[in-house]
Scaffold this motif. Structure first.
Motif, short mmCIF file in Angstrom:
data_model
loop_
_atom_site.label_atom_id
_atom_site.label_comp_id
_atom_site.label_asym_id
_atom_site.label_seq_id
_atom_site.Cartn_x
_atom_site.Cartn_y
_atom_site.Cartn_z
N PRO A 181 0.80 -1.24 0.00
CA PRO A 181 0.00 0.00 0.00
C PRO A 181 0.83 1.28 0.00
N LEU A 211 -4.43 1.85 -8.09
CA LEU A 211 -5.75 1.26 -7.88
C LEU A 211 -5.66 -0.26 -7.80
N ARG A 214 -4.31 -1.35 -4.43
CA ARG A 214 -5.25 -1.16 -3.33
C ARG A 214 -6.42 -2.14 -3.39
N GLU A 215 -6.90 -2.41 -4.58
CA GLU A 215 -7.98 -3.40 -4.70
C GLU A 215 -7.49 -4.78 -4.26
N ARG A 216 -6.30 -5.12 -4.66
CA ARG A 216 -5.77 -6.45 -4.38
C ARG A 216 -5.39 -6.61 -2.91
N SER A 220 -11.75 -4.06 -2.37
CA SER A 220 -12.46 -3.24 -3.35
C SER A 220 -13.32 -2.16 -2.71
N ASP A 221 -13.56 -2.23 -1.39
CA ASP A 221 -14.39 -1.23 -0.73
C ASP A 221 -13.61 -0.42 0.30
N HIS A 222 -12.29 -0.39 0.18
CA HIS A 222 -11.46 0.37 1.12
C HIS A 222 -11.46 1.85 0.73
N ASP A 224 -9.05 3.95 0.64
CA ASP A 224 -7.93 4.26 -0.25
C ASP A 224 -8.23 3.83 -1.68
N THR A 225 -8.98 2.76 -1.83
CA THR A 225 -9.42 2.35 -3.16
C THR A 225 -10.34 3.42 -3.75
N SER A 228 -8.29 6.24 -5.10
CA SER A 228 -7.74 5.93 -6.42
C SER A 228 -8.80 6.03 -7.51
N TYR A 248 -16.26 5.78 -12.48
CA TYR A 248 -15.27 5.83 -11.39
C TYR A 248 -15.81 6.62 -10.20
#
Length: 281
Positions: A181, A211, A214-216, A220-222, A224-225, A228, A248
Motif C-alpha cells: 500500500p 488502484l 489497493r484493490e488487491r 475493493s471497498d477500502h 484508499d481504493t 484511487s 469511477y
C-alpha cells in the motif's frame, strides 16, 4: 547500539545534516529517535549545557543561541572516521530526526506547514543524500524523500520535486515490494506531480497501478481504493471521457458513503466531482 561520550553526539549527528543553522530543537525535541541512554542525555537541560560547553571548549561546533553550525571539513572527517556500520546507524538517526519534524509539522499541502519545511529542507536533503550514498534504502528514507518531494511540488519547484518522488517510489518498490500500500501512495504522489506539470496523460499508468494494488491488498471497498477511483475519475473527466469518469466517481462515492459517511472530506470531494460532471453532461 551507539555508545558515545555525550559531547560527541551532536557532532556526529550534525555531520549528516546541512552544515549551517542546525536548530537545537532538531537534536533535542526529537531525541526519542536516539537509542537509550542518548535520548535522556540530549533532553536533560543540565547535560545539554555540559554538551554545549564541551563543544565550545574543543571548537568542534559553532554554538549559537538557537542553532549549531559545523564546518564542512569537520563533517566530512567525522563521517569518514566512522566505521561503516556506525555511519549507517547515524544516517538512520538523522533521517528519523527530520522525518519526525516533518510528521509533526503536518502535511506539506497545508501552507502553514511551509515555514517548518523551509527551515528544515536543507537538513532533510543532506540526510537523504547521505542515506542514498550509504545504500541505506529504508522505509524512513522513502518517506522522507516523499515529504521533501511533496513540499517542493506544492511550492511549484517541479524539477526539484520529481527526483525525490521517483526515489521514494524506487525505495518503496525495493524495500516493501511492488504490491505494498505504501508503494501505491508513492505512485499517487508522483502522479500528482505529473498532473501539476500538466502531464495528465502520463499519470494514468501510475493511477491504474495504485488502484490495482489497493484493490488487491486493501480490498475493493477500502477508502484508499475510493481515493484511487476518484483520481482516475478526475483524469477521465479532464480528458473528456465523461461516461468513464462517471463510473469511477459513482463507485468511489458508494465506497465513501458506506465506509466514511456523508460528512467525510473525501466523500464531499467525490460528491462535488460527480455533481460537476453531471452539470457538464
Amino acid at each position: 547500539m551507539i555508545q558515545e561520550p555525550c559531547y560527541s553526539v551532536p557532532k556526529k549527528l550534525c555531520a549528516f545534516f546541512a552544515p549551517d543553522d542546525i536548530p537545537h530543537a532538531l537534536l533535542r525535541d526529537n531525541a526519542s529517535t536516539l537509542p537509550a541512554p542518548l535520548d535522556d542525555i540530549m533532553t536533560n537541560d543540565l547535560k545539554w549545557d555540559d554538551i554545549l560547553l564541551a563543544l565550545r571548549r574543543y571548537a568542534l561546533v559553532e554554538v549559537g543561541e538557537q542553532t549549531l553550525a559545523v564546518h564542512r571539513l569537520v563533517q566530512a572527517v567525522t563521517r569518514d572516521r566512522l566505521p561503516v556500520d556506525e555511519r549507517s546507524q547515524w544516517t538512520e538517526v538523522a533521517v528519523a530526526q527530520i522525518a519526525k519534524v516533518f510528521s509533526d509539522a503536518g502535511a506539506p499541502f497545508e501552507p502553514w506547514t511551509w515555514p517548518t519545511y523551509s527551515q528544515y529542507l536543507p537538513h532533510a536533503m543532506a540526510a537523504v543524500s547521505h542515506a542514498d550514498k550509504a545504500s541505506n534504502a529504508s522505509v524512513g528514507t522513502a518517506f522522507l524523500f516523499s515529504g521533501i518531494g511533496a513540499y517542493l511540488r506544492e511550492r511549484a519547484q517541479f524539477e526539484e520535486s520529481k527526483p525525490c518522488l521517483e526515489r521514494s517510489l524506487a525505495i518503496c518498490e525495493q524495500v516493501l515490494g511492488l504490491d505494498h500500500p505504501d508503494t501505491a501512495i508513492s505512485l499517487n504522489n508522483l502522479s500528482y506531480l505529473l498532473e501539476a506539470q500538466g502531464g495528465l496523460a502520463g499519470t494514468q499508468p501510475y493511477y491504474e497501478r495504485a488502484l490495482a494494488i489497493r484493490e488487491r491488498v486493501l480490498g475493493s471497498d477500502h477508502p484508499d481504493t475510493a481515493n484511487s477511483l476518484n483520481n482516475l475519475g478526475y483524469l477521465q473527466y479532464s480528458q473528456g471521457n465523461l461516461s468513464r469518469a462517471k463510473a469511477y466517481y459513482e463507485r468511489a462515492l458508494t465506497i465513501c458513503c458506506l465506509r466514511l459517511g456523508q460528512g467525510h472530506y473525501l466523500t464531499q470531494i467525490v460528491q462535488a466531482n460527480l455533481e460537476a460532471l453531471e452539470a457538464a453532461e
